[in-house]
Motif scaffolding. Structure first.
Motif, PDB file in Angstrom:
ATOM      1  N   PHE A  93     -88.026 -67.500 -96.901  1.00  0.00           N
ATOM      2  CA  PHE A  93     -88.294 -66.239 -96.525  1.00  0.00           C
ATOM      3  C   PHE A  93     -89.193 -65.492 -97.489  1.00  0.00           C
ATOM      4  O   PHE A  93     -88.773 -65.670 -98.714  1.00  0.00           O
ATOM      5  CB  PHE A  93     -86.822 -65.602 -96.187  1.00  0.00           C
ATOM      6  N   ALA A  94     -90.156 -64.911 -97.150  1.00  0.00           N
ATOM      7  CA  ALA A  94     -91.120 -64.019 -97.960  1.00  0.00           C
ATOM      8  C   ALA A  94     -91.274 -62.500 -97.520  1.00  0.00           C
ATOM      9  O   ALA A  94     -92.416 -62.230 -97.852  1.00  0.00           O
ATOM     10  CB  ALA A  94     -92.222 -64.542 -98.370  1.00  0.00           C
ATOM     11  N   GLY A  95     -90.482 -61.903 -96.840  1.00  0.00           N
ATOM     12  CA  GLY A  95     -90.275 -60.537 -96.577  1.00  0.00           C
ATOM     13  C   GLY A  95     -90.725 -59.524 -97.481  1.00  0.00           C
ATOM     14  O   GLY A  95     -90.520 -59.861 -98.679  1.00  0.00           O
ATOM     15  N   VAL A  96     -90.850 -58.215 -96.922  1.00  0.00           N
ATOM     16  CA  VAL A  96     -91.006 -57.086 -98.223  1.00  0.00           C
ATOM     17  C   VAL A  96     -89.926 -56.254 -97.844  1.00  0.00           C
ATOM     18  O   VAL A  96     -89.752 -55.458 -98.904  1.00  0.00           O
ATOM     19  CB  VAL A  96     -92.425 -56.464 -97.835  1.00  0.00           C
ATOM     20  N   SER A 131     -93.300 -64.793 -87.471  1.00  0.00           N
ATOM     21  CA  SER A 131     -92.117 -65.293 -87.849  1.00  0.00           C
ATOM     22  C   SER A 131     -91.702 -66.175 -88.924  1.00  0.00           C
ATOM     23  O   SER A 131     -90.714 -66.308 -89.361  1.00  0.00           O
ATOM     24  CB  SER A 131     -91.415 -65.937 -86.585  1.00  0.00           C
ATOM     25  N   GLY A 132     -92.707 -66.851 -89.438  1.00  0.00           N
ATOM     26  CA  GLY A 132     -92.325 -67.870 -90.578  1.00  0.00           C
ATOM     27  C   GLY A 132     -91.738 -69.021 -90.197  1.00  0.00           C
ATOM     28  O   GLY A 132     -91.438 -69.566 -89.314  1.00  0.00           O
ATOM     29  N   ALA A 133     -90.776 -68.993 -91.221  1.00  0.00           N
ATOM     30  CA  ALA A 133     -89.683 -70.326 -91.097  1.00  0.00           C
ATOM     31  C   ALA A 133     -88.483 -69.675 -90.256  1.00  0.00           C
ATOM     32  O   ALA A 133     -87.378 -70.390 -89.870  1.00  0.00           O
ATOM     33  CB  ALA A 133     -89.298 -70.647 -92.272  1.00  0.00           C
ATOM     34  N   GLY A 134     -88.478 -68.534 -89.777  1.00  0.00           N
ATOM     35  CA  GLY A 134     -87.585 -67.931 -88.625  1.00  0.00           C
ATOM     36  C   GLY A 134     -86.277 -67.093 -89.329  1.00  0.00           C
ATOM     37  O   GLY A 134     -85.503 -66.674 -88.658  1.00  0.00           O
ATOM     38  N   PHE A 135     -86.396 -66.660 -90.712  1.00  0.00           N
ATOM     39  CA  PHE A 135     -85.188 -66.049 -91.331  1.00  0.00           C
ATOM     40  C   PHE A 135     -84.988 -64.715 -90.404  1.00  0.00           C
ATOM     41  O   PHE A 135     -83.555 -64.547 -89.712  1.00  0.00           O
ATOM     42  CB  PHE A 135     -85.754 -65.455 -92.391  1.00  0.00           C
ATOM     43  N   ASP A 136     -85.716 -63.655 -89.982  1.00  0.00           N
ATOM     44  CA  ASP A 136     -85.749 -62.539 -89.250  1.00  0.00           C
ATOM     45  C   ASP A 136     -85.258 -63.038 -87.842  1.00  0.00           C
ATOM     46  O   ASP A 136     -84.480 -62.215 -87.213  1.00  0.00           O
ATOM     47  CB  ASP A 136     -86.842 -61.545 -89.382  1.00  0.00           C
ATOM     48  N   THR A 137     -85.892 -63.820 -87.220  1.00  0.00           N
ATOM     49  CA  THR A 137     -85.777 -64.152 -85.880  1.00  0.00           C
ATOM     50  C   THR A 137     -84.073 -64.680 -85.652  1.00  0.00           C
ATOM     51  O   THR A 137     -83.615 -64.608 -84.832  1.00  0.00           O
ATOM     52  CB  THR A 137     -86.600 -65.404 -85.619  1.00  0.00           C
ATOM     53  N   PHE A 138     -83.765 -65.407 -86.678  1.00  0.00           N
ATOM     54  CA  PHE A 138     -82.444 -66.072 -86.642  1.00  0.00           C
ATOM     55  C   PHE A 138     -81.262 -65.028 -86.811  1.00  0.00           C
ATOM     56  O   PHE A 138     -80.371 -64.983 -85.988  1.00  0.00           O
ATOM     57  CB  PHE A 138     -82.134 -67.106 -87.457  1.00  0.00           C
TER      58      PHE A 138
END
Length: 203
Positions: free
Chosen positions: A63-66, A86-93
């Motif tokens: 996760f590398a959000g701001v 979505s990257g590795a899915g952190f916010d999605t999950f």
């Protein structure tokens, strides 16, 4: 390089630099980057600690959000959601926790290593309402007026053609839908030379 007045860098070249950076975040999440990552970052950004604790390490470590796109409001059970970048899915999950089994979430990312990681984690968690698709923010692989909510975290600032990104968001949102995004903004003028320097876009 061909650009429009609103697009000051080569979008393809910028995407390749971004993909290279986030490929490393996906495959070597414990490395030191010029930005924060993982559980420590989620804690600093004010995410719900119990929701984050429920996720396995592979869902959080890259996760590398701001900021926290759920801070303005939580999603509703049954919502259809698109997660741009979505990257590795952190916010999605986390979104999946909120919308529940009657909801549906499409995560869109352009980095194969991130998609591989997020897809494997979704399968591990048994999240049948979550799907990850390869695609670009400027050309979302989502049908018109499908989403109740679009979320994004630290992604739009890395897109050269923001007008097209926002047009795509409008296209996939239902009338009256929500855009909940976290991003970086600069309130001061930036010299044109700096705007045209791709290295400054990606740090």
């Amino acid at each position: 390089m061909s650009t429009t007045p609103d697009v000051l860098v080569d979008p393809v070249a910028l995407r390749e630099q971004v993909k290279s950076k986030y490929r490393d975040v996906a495959t070597h999440p414990t490395r030191t980057f010029h930005f924060h990552t993982g559980r420590g970052l989620a804690r600093r950004l004010g995410y719900d600690k119990d929701a984050v604790a429920a996720l396995p390490d592979r869902a959080v470590e890259s996760f590398a959000g701001v900021a926290n796109p759920f801070a303005p409001r939580l999603l509703a059970p049954g919502d259809r959601v698109v997660d741009i970048g979505s990257g590795a899915g952190f916010d999605t999950f986390l979104a999946a926790q909120q919308v529940g089994p009657t909801g549906s979430i499409v995560g869109v990312d352009m980095t194969p290593e991130m998609l591989e990681k997020s897809t494997a984690t979704a399968a591990e968690l048994g999240l049948e309402q979550v799907e990850f698709r390869a695609g670009l923010a400027e050309s979302l692989p989502v049908e018109d007026s499908w989403a109740d909510v679009v979320i994004s975290n630290g992604v739009i600032n890395l897109c050269a053609d923001k007008r097209t990104v926002l047009s795509e968001i409008r296209r996939v949102l239902k009338p009256g839908g929500w855009l909940q995004f976290a991003d970086i903004a600069n309130g001061l003028p930036v010299p044109e030379g700096a705007l045209r320097d791709i290295d400054l876009w990606t740090g």
